[in-house]
Design a protein around this motif. Structure first.
Motif, PDB file in Angstrom:
ATOM      1  N   THR A  85     -13.074 -14.769  38.473  1.00 40.37           N
ATOM      2  CA  THR A  85     -12.795 -15.208  39.847  1.00 40.37           C
ATOM      3  C   THR A  85     -12.578 -16.712  39.944  1.00 40.37           C
ATOM      4  OG1 THR A  85     -15.171 -15.305  40.272  1.00 40.37           O
ATOM      5  CG2 THR A  85     -14.027 -13.279  40.913  1.00 40.37           C
ATOM      6  N   SER A  86     -13.139 -17.470  39.046  1.00 41.27           N
ATOM      7  CA  SER A  86     -12.994 -18.923  39.050  1.00 41.27           C
ATOM      8  C   SER A  86     -11.623 -19.315  38.490  1.00 41.27           C
ATOM      9  CB  SER A  86     -14.100 -19.549  38.197  1.00 41.27           C
ATOM     10  OG  SER A  86     -13.747 -20.843  37.775  1.00 41.27           O
ATOM     11  N   GLN A  87     -10.882 -20.111  39.251  1.00 42.17           N
ATOM     12  CA  GLN A  87      -9.556 -20.550  38.812  1.00 42.17           C
ATOM     13  C   GLN A  87      -9.657 -21.388  37.535  1.00 42.17           C
ATOM     14  OE1 GLN A  87      -6.723 -19.451  39.649  1.00 42.17           O
ATOM     15  NE2 GLN A  87      -5.291 -20.902  38.781  1.00 42.17           N
ATOM     16  N   LYS A  88     -10.692 -22.201  37.433  1.00 35.21           N
ATOM     17  CA  LYS A  88     -10.875 -23.045  36.248  1.00 35.21           C
ATOM     18  C   LYS A  88     -11.092 -22.173  35.007  1.00 35.21           C
ATOM     19  CE  LYS A  88     -13.656 -26.895  34.551  1.00 35.21           C
ATOM     20  NZ  LYS A  88     -14.774 -27.796  34.811  1.00 35.21           N
ATOM     21  N   LYS A  89     -11.939 -21.148  35.136  1.00 38.04           N
ATOM     22  CA  LYS A  89     -12.196 -20.245  34.016  1.00 38.04           C
ATOM     23  C   LYS A  89     -10.956 -19.413  33.699  1.00 38.04           C
ATOM     24  CE  LYS A  89     -17.172 -19.860  34.556  1.00 38.04           C
ATOM     25  NZ  LYS A  89     -18.295 -19.001  34.919  1.00 38.04           N
ATOM     26  N   ARG A  90     -10.212 -19.032  34.740  1.00 39.61           N
ATOM     27  CA  ARG A  90      -8.990 -18.248  34.535  1.00 39.61           C
ATOM     28  C   ARG A  90      -7.977 -19.050  33.723  1.00 39.61           C
ATOM     29  NH1 ARG A  90      -7.300 -16.489  39.678  1.00 39.61           N
ATOM     30  NH2 ARG A  90      -8.666 -14.710  39.360  1.00 39.61           N
ATOM     31  N   ILE A  91      -7.809 -20.327  34.058  1.00 37.55           N
ATOM     32  CA  ILE A  91      -6.861 -21.182  33.330  1.00 37.55           C
ATOM     33  C   ILE A  91      -7.270 -21.289  31.861  1.00 37.55           C
ATOM     34  CG2 ILE A  91      -6.047 -23.574  33.081  1.00 37.55           C
ATOM     35  CD1 ILE A  91      -6.142 -23.720  36.208  1.00 37.55           C
ATOM     36  N   SER A  92      -8.554 -21.508  31.629  1.00 38.68           N
ATOM     37  CA  SER A  92      -9.058 -21.634  30.266  1.00 38.68           C
ATOM     38  C   SER A  92      -8.835 -20.338  29.473  1.00 38.68           C
ATOM     39  CB  SER A  92     -10.543 -21.995  30.295  1.00 38.68           C
ATOM     40  OG  SER A  92     -11.084 -21.970  29.009  1.00 38.68           O
ATOM     41  N   MET A  93      -9.182 -19.211  30.079  1.00 38.54           N
ATOM     42  CA  MET A  93      -9.024 -17.919  29.409  1.00 38.54           C
ATOM     43  C   MET A  93      -7.547 -17.591  29.185  1.00 38.54           C
ATOM     44  SD  MET A  93     -10.516 -15.319  28.081  1.00 38.54           S
ATOM     45  CE  MET A  93     -10.725 -13.563  27.991  1.00 38.54           C
ATOM     46  N   ALA A  94      -6.708 -17.919  30.152  1.00 39.61           N
ATOM     47  CA  ALA A  94      -5.266 -17.656  30.015  1.00 39.61           C
ATOM     48  C   ALA A  94      -4.701 -18.427  28.821  1.00 39.61           C
ATOM     49  CB  ALA A  94      -4.534 -18.048  31.300  1.00 39.61           C
ATOM     50  N   ARG A  95      -5.125 -19.663  28.672  1.00 37.68           N
ATOM     51  CA  ARG A  95      -4.645 -20.460  27.533  1.00 37.68           C
ATOM     52  C   ARG A  95      -5.121 -19.859  26.210  1.00 37.68           C
ATOM     53  NH1 ARG A  95      -5.684 -26.048  30.598  1.00 37.68           N
ATOM     54  NH2 ARG A  95      -3.707 -26.116  31.710  1.00 37.68           N
ATOM     55  N   LYS A  96      -6.371 -19.374  26.180  1.00 31.55           N
ATOM     56  CA  LYS A  96      -6.892 -18.745  24.959  1.00 31.55           C
ATOM     57  C   LYS A  96      -6.113 -17.474  24.634  1.00 31.55           C
ATOM     58  CE  LYS A  96     -11.583 -20.522  25.364  1.00 31.55           C
ATOM     59  NZ  LYS A  96     -12.963 -20.233  25.781  1.00 31.55           N
ATOM     60  N   LEU A  97      -5.846 -16.658  25.653  1.00 30.64           N
ATOM     61  CA  LEU A  97      -5.055 -15.445  25.444  1.00 30.64           C
ATOM     62  C   LEU A  97      -3.665 -15.797  24.915  1.00 30.64           C
ATOM     63  CD1 LEU A  97      -6.027 -13.322  28.570  1.00 30.64           C
ATOM     64  CD2 LEU A  97      -6.471 -12.733  26.190  1.00 30.64           C
ATOM     65  N   PHE A  98      -3.076 -16.808  25.517  1.00 31.00           N
ATOM     66  CA  PHE A  98      -1.734 -17.219  25.120  1.00 31.00           C
ATOM     67  C   PHE A  98      -1.706 -17.693  23.670  1.00 31.00           C
ATOM     68  CE2 PHE A  98       1.652 -20.352  24.637  1.00 31.00           C
ATOM     69  CZ  PHE A  98       2.747 -19.577  24.976  1.00 31.00           C
ATOM     70  N   THR A  99      -2.628 -18.590  23.310  1.00 33.09           N
ATOM     71  CA  THR A  99      -2.594 -19.146  21.951  1.00 33.09           C
ATOM     72  C   THR A  99      -3.033 -18.120  20.895  1.00 33.09           C
ATOM     73  OG1 THR A  99      -4.801 -20.119  22.198  1.00 33.09           O
ATOM     74  CG2 THR A  99      -2.916 -21.537  22.690  1.00 33.09           C
ATOM     75  N   SER A 100      -3.860 -17.180  21.280  1.00 37.01           N
ATOM     76  CA  SER A 100      -4.324 -16.180  20.311  1.00 37.01           C
ATOM     77  C   SER A 100      -3.363 -15.019  20.126  1.00 37.01           C
ATOM     78  CB  SER A 100      -5.675 -15.610  20.738  1.00 37.01           C
ATOM     79  OG  SER A 100      -6.670 -16.595  20.703  1.00 37.01           O
ATOM     80  N   TYR A 101      -2.696 -14.593  21.220  1.00 32.20           N
ATOM     81  CA  TYR A 101      -1.943 -13.335  21.177  1.00 32.20           C
ATOM     82  C   TYR A 101      -0.462 -13.424  21.550  1.00 32.20           C
ATOM     83  CZ  TYR A 101      -6.678 -11.401  21.192  1.00 32.20           C
ATOM     84  OH  TYR A 101      -7.984 -11.118  20.892  1.00 32.20           O
ATOM     85  N   ILE A 102      -0.081 -14.391  22.362  1.00 35.75           N
ATOM     86  CA  ILE A 102       1.264 -14.374  22.957  1.00 35.75           C
ATOM     87  C   ILE A 102       2.247 -15.317  22.282  1.00 35.75           C
ATOM     88  CG2 ILE A 102       2.583 -14.694  25.090  1.00 35.75           C
ATOM     89  CD1 ILE A 102       0.580 -12.322  25.205  1.00 35.75           C
ATOM     90  N   GLN A 103       1.842 -16.555  22.055  1.00 32.01           N
ATOM     91  CA  GLN A 103       2.806 -17.528  21.526  1.00 32.01           C
ATOM     92  C   GLN A 103       3.330 -17.083  20.164  1.00 32.01           C
ATOM     93  OE1 GLN A 103       0.787 -21.299  21.315  1.00 32.01           O
ATOM     94  NE2 GLN A 103      -0.078 -20.897  19.312  1.00 32.01           N
ATOM     95  N   PRO A 104       4.586 -17.404  19.875  1.00 34.85           N
ATOM     96  CA  PRO A 104       5.134 -17.032  18.567  1.00 34.85           C
ATOM     97  C   PRO A 104       4.264 -17.593  17.436  1.00 34.85           C
ATOM     98  CG  PRO A 104       6.871 -17.779  20.027  1.00 34.85           C
ATOM     99  CD  PRO A 104       5.568 -18.056  20.733  1.00 34.85           C
ATOM    100  N   GLN A 105       4.033 -16.774  16.442  1.00 30.61           N
ATOM    101  CA  GLN A 105       3.201 -17.119  15.287  1.00 30.61           C
ATOM    102  C   GLN A 105       1.716 -17.296  15.636  1.00 30.61           C
ATOM    103  OE1 GLN A 105       4.778 -16.959  12.287  1.00 30.61           O
ATOM    104  NE2 GLN A 105       6.530 -16.418  13.544  1.00 30.61           N
ATOM    105  N   ALA A 106       1.283 -16.718  16.756  1.00 29.17           N
ATOM    106  CA  ALA A 106      -0.137 -16.755  17.125  1.00 29.17           C
ATOM    107  C   ALA A 106      -0.945 -16.045  16.041  1.00 29.17           C
ATOM    108  CB  ALA A 106      -0.351 -16.072  18.482  1.00 29.17           C
ATOM    109  N   PRO A 107      -2.194 -16.437  15.852  1.00 28.80           N
ATOM    110  CA  PRO A 107      -2.992 -15.816  14.785  1.00 28.80           C
ATOM    111  C   PRO A 107      -3.146 -14.301  14.935  1.00 28.80           C
ATOM    112  CG  PRO A 107      -4.326 -17.356  16.091  1.00 28.80           C
ATOM    113  CD  PRO A 107      -2.917 -17.464  16.570  1.00 28.80           C
ATOM    114  N   ASN A 108      -3.148 -13.815  16.173  1.00 30.53           N
ATOM    115  CA  ASN A 108      -3.276 -12.381  16.442  1.00 30.53           C
ATOM    116  C   ASN A 108      -2.107 -11.899  17.299  1.00 30.53           C
ATOM    117  OD1 ASN A 108      -5.936 -12.078  15.203  1.00 30.53           O
ATOM    118  ND2 ASN A 108      -6.637 -13.329  16.915  1.00 30.53           N
ATOM    119  N   GLU A 109      -0.922 -12.368  16.977  1.00 34.17           N
ATOM    120  CA  GLU A 109       0.262 -12.088  17.798  1.00 34.17           C
ATOM    121  C   GLU A 109       0.474 -10.593  18.006  1.00 34.17           C
ATOM    122  OE1 GLU A 109       5.036 -13.168  18.027  1.00 34.17           O
ATOM    123  OE2 GLU A 109       3.858 -13.805  16.293  1.00 34.17           O
ATOM    124  N   ILE A 110       0.666 -10.238  19.277  1.00 38.63           N
ATOM    125  CA  ILE A 110       0.930  -8.847  19.634  1.00 38.63           C
ATOM    126  C   ILE A 110       2.434  -8.624  19.732  1.00 38.63           C
ATOM    127  CG2 ILE A 110      -1.277  -8.415  20.783  1.00 38.63           C
ATOM    128  CD1 ILE A 110       0.229  -8.981  23.469  1.00 38.63           C
TER     129      ILE A 110
END
Length: 162
Positions: free
Chosen positions: A74-99
């Motif tokens: 619910t916290s926008q600050k926590k959402r931004i932080s988590m979104a960046r973690k999701l992005f760098t871990s799973y979404i960005q090209p060549q992410a360590p756990n790219e889906i």
């Protein structure tokens, strides 16, 4: 290969020792009814993740579960932080756990990552859910991994009712 050197056997024994004493036969049997039953049950995601490790695709369930947790923030600050973690871990090209998602879903996330909403990963999550449901879930149900767990619980159940 002996059971002592089989890495799959070691993984299964480790999971079995920790979970099969807690998971019920009823829960395990419900997993075969639908993928939804598997991923929303208490122990299903952990067991399924262990199976996916054998296929080198455990990033799929990890991402799906992370998205479920993300939607509850619910916290926008926590959402931004988590979104960046999701992005760098799973979404960005060549992410360590790219889906494996299509480029339009990836581009939409890239556009929305600066001000992430509660639903900005929904499309990627749907893609991954469908991929697991159609691809790895049927193999999971047919696997020795699932069959052995089910058989073990059925044997324990039969022995306790005698």
């Amino acid at each position: 290969m002996s059971p002592n050197t089989c890495w799959l056997c070691k993984i299964f024994r480790a999971e079995e020792n920790g979970i099969s004493s807690k998971v019920s036969l009823e829960e395990v049997l419900q997993w075969s009814q639908s993928f939804e039953n598997l991923v929303t049950s208490k122990y299903g995601p952990m067991i399924y993740k262990t199976y996916l490790k054998t296929e080198h695709s455990d990033e799929n369930i990890e991402f799906w579960l992370a998205c479920e947790a993300y939607k509850k923030i619910t916290s926008q600050k926590k959402r931004i932080s988590m979104a960046r973690k999701l992005f760098t871990s799973y979404i960005q090209p060549q992410a360590p756990n790219e889906i494996n998602i299509d480029s339009s879903a990836r581009k939409a996330i890239i556009r929305n990552i600066q001000e992430p909403t509660q639903s900005c990963f929904d499309e990627a999550q749907r893609i991954i859910y469908r991929h697991m449901e159609r691809d790895s879930y049927p193999r999971f149900l047919e696997s020795q991994f699932y069959q052995k767990l089910k058989h073990s619980l059925q044997t324990n159940s039969n022995n306790s009712t005698v």
